[in-house]
Design an enzyme around this catalytic site. Structure first.
Site, PDB file in Angstrom:
ATOM      1  N   CYS A  84      22.748  62.379 -14.140  1.00 56.32           N
ATOM      2  CA  CYS A  84      23.765  63.289 -13.579  1.00 56.32           C
ATOM      3  C   CYS A  84      25.122  62.614 -13.731  1.00 56.32           C
ATOM      4  O   CYS A  84      25.271  61.667 -14.509  1.00 56.32           O
ATOM      5  CB  CYS A  84      23.454  63.659 -12.137  1.00 56.32           C
ATOM      6  SG  CYS A  84      23.751  62.331 -10.971  1.00 56.32           S
ATOM      7  N   ALA A  85      26.118  63.115 -12.996  1.00 55.13           N
ATOM      8  CA  ALA A  85      27.475  62.584 -13.178  1.00 55.13           C
ATOM      9  C   ALA A  85      27.609  61.150 -12.675  1.00 55.13           C
ATOM     10  O   ALA A  85      28.189  60.299 -13.341  1.00 55.13           O
ATOM     11  CB  ALA A  85      28.484  63.490 -12.483  1.00 55.13           C
TER      12      ALA A  85
END
Ligand SMILES: [Fe+2]
Length: 398
Positions: A84-85
């Protein structure tokens, strides 16, 4: 960003670091990359291993809204790593998958960690050269940015460092060298330079040329066109770095010729394209200067000169030995902009090849000229791959 806090009392989920995972993906190992970022984040910036990796994109919110349906999309025939980020929502997904009986690992730090990861690759030298010096290309894979460490006689020169200055300090130390000088090829627009901070911390000379029209507020030790600097001379293994003024991408762009053969070109000439001359708003004037640099200034250099740029556009430009580089003689034939017949044709071609630069570029230039900005702002501006090349080949769709 969709990162959610997790109860710290729970046992940690299995993780994998970018530095461990990326070489495995480069080798083509059988891994599934599950990307749980939102659509916009996923579309704008992806992990790019040297071999293609099976990837599925199922946003974190899909796991929240329909856990069963989302888990059912994950193949069970190979190792799963979740991205994810920042590594927060992917951690939750690893946990959910675990409860469903699917073993997976969280990529620690997510895309932020990918964006700062530095991979040093040794540039192959001849046996005679190896006795005198080492040349390292440091690949910031997430941004496709390249910096360099040259080591000779117990001294190191760092060129175009990223802002993770401790990394260069430890790297030089591990090579038994003391950083004696820091150089930037130009005022970068895609990333904040670590040059001024590294030089200041170590009390060594720093050089960058901003060129006419720019007010540089960083203290520099000026170097003139044709000037030579020596590395490691005190210990008798000296190496010469020749400074070449190569304006065009920016008016102050400088290339450094190491040991008479290895040309660190910055964003003047890449392996498959040239640096875009439009980032200052003077596409015609800087474009003409770049044409002159490529056609006239670099014309004197022998065909065997090895071009080592500051960026690349695609992992396809990484050669078999892991180095992004090319012989000048070859690039004169293969880079379309190198064989254009006149400055007007060249300027038109590079203008057609470029899109509007990301808005953050103007902010990054200001910081590299000496303005202050918070680390949070800088991290936000640096997200994503560089967009520093103007490629007629890419514009033509090839
Ligand atoms: Fe640049």
């Amino acid at each position: 960003m969709s990162d959610s806090p997790r109860n710290p009392a729970e046992p940690p989920v299995p993780t994998v670091d970018v530095g461990e995972l990326l070489p495995r993906l480069d080798r083509g190992e059988r891994v599934l990359l599950l990307d749980v970022r939102n659509d916009e984040e996923y579309e704008s910036w992806k992990v790019e291993p040297r071999r293609s990796v099976q990837t599925i994109h199922v946003p974190y919110f899909d796991f929240i809204e329909d856990a069963e349906g989302s888990i059912a999309k994950v193949p069970r025939d190979r190792e799963v790593v979740v991205l994810c980020a920042q590594g927060g929502s992917s951690e939750m997904v690893v946990e959910m998958l675990g409860e469903a009986g699917i073993a997976s690992r969280n990529i620690r730090g997510g895309m932020i960690a990918y964006g700062v990861y530095l991979e040093p690759v040794r540039v192959p030298l001849t046996d005679a050269e190896k006795k005198r010096f080492e040349l390292w290309q440091v690949n910031r894979r997430g941004k496709a940015c390249l910096s360099y460490v040259i080591v000779a006689g117990g001294e190191a020169v760092v060129v175009d460092p990223s802002r993770y200055v401790e990394w260069y300090e430890s790297f030089a130390e591990a090579r038994g060298a003391r950083i004696a000088r820091v150089l930037d090829t130009h005022v970068h627009a895609d990333h904040v330079s670590g040059g001024p901070a590294l030089a200041r911390k170590l009390g060594v000379p720093y050089f960058v040329a901003a060129g006419a029209g720019f007010e540089l507020r960083q203290p520099v030790t000026p170097l003139g066109d044709g000037e030579r600097v020596r590395i490691g001379g005190a210990k008798g293994v000296d190496l010469e770095v020749r400074v070449l003024s190569t304006p065009g991408h920016t008016p102050g762009s400088t290339s450094f010729l190491v040991g008479g053969k290895y040309l660190l070109t910055g964003d003047t000439l890449f392996v498959a394209s040239v640096g875009r001359p439009d980032l200052g708003g003077y596409a015609v004037e800087w474009g003409e200067a770049l044409y002159d640099t490529l056609k006239r200034k670099l014309a004197d250099l022998p065909a065997e000169t090895v071009v080592l740029p500051a960026h690349y556009g695609s992992v396809a430009e990484i050669g078999a030995e892991g180095v992004v580089g090319g012989r000048l003689g070859e690039l004169r034939k293969t880079v379309p902009e190198m064989s254009m017949g006149n400055a007007r044709e060249f300027v038109e071609a590079v203008r057609r090849a470029v899109k509007d630069p990301p808005p953050a570029y103007a902010e990054i230039i200001k910081v590299n000229l000496g303005a202050e900005a918070s680390p949070e702002k800088i991290s936000e501006w640096e997200l994503g791959k560089n967009q520093c090349a103007a490629s007629a080949r890419r514009a033509a769709g090839a």
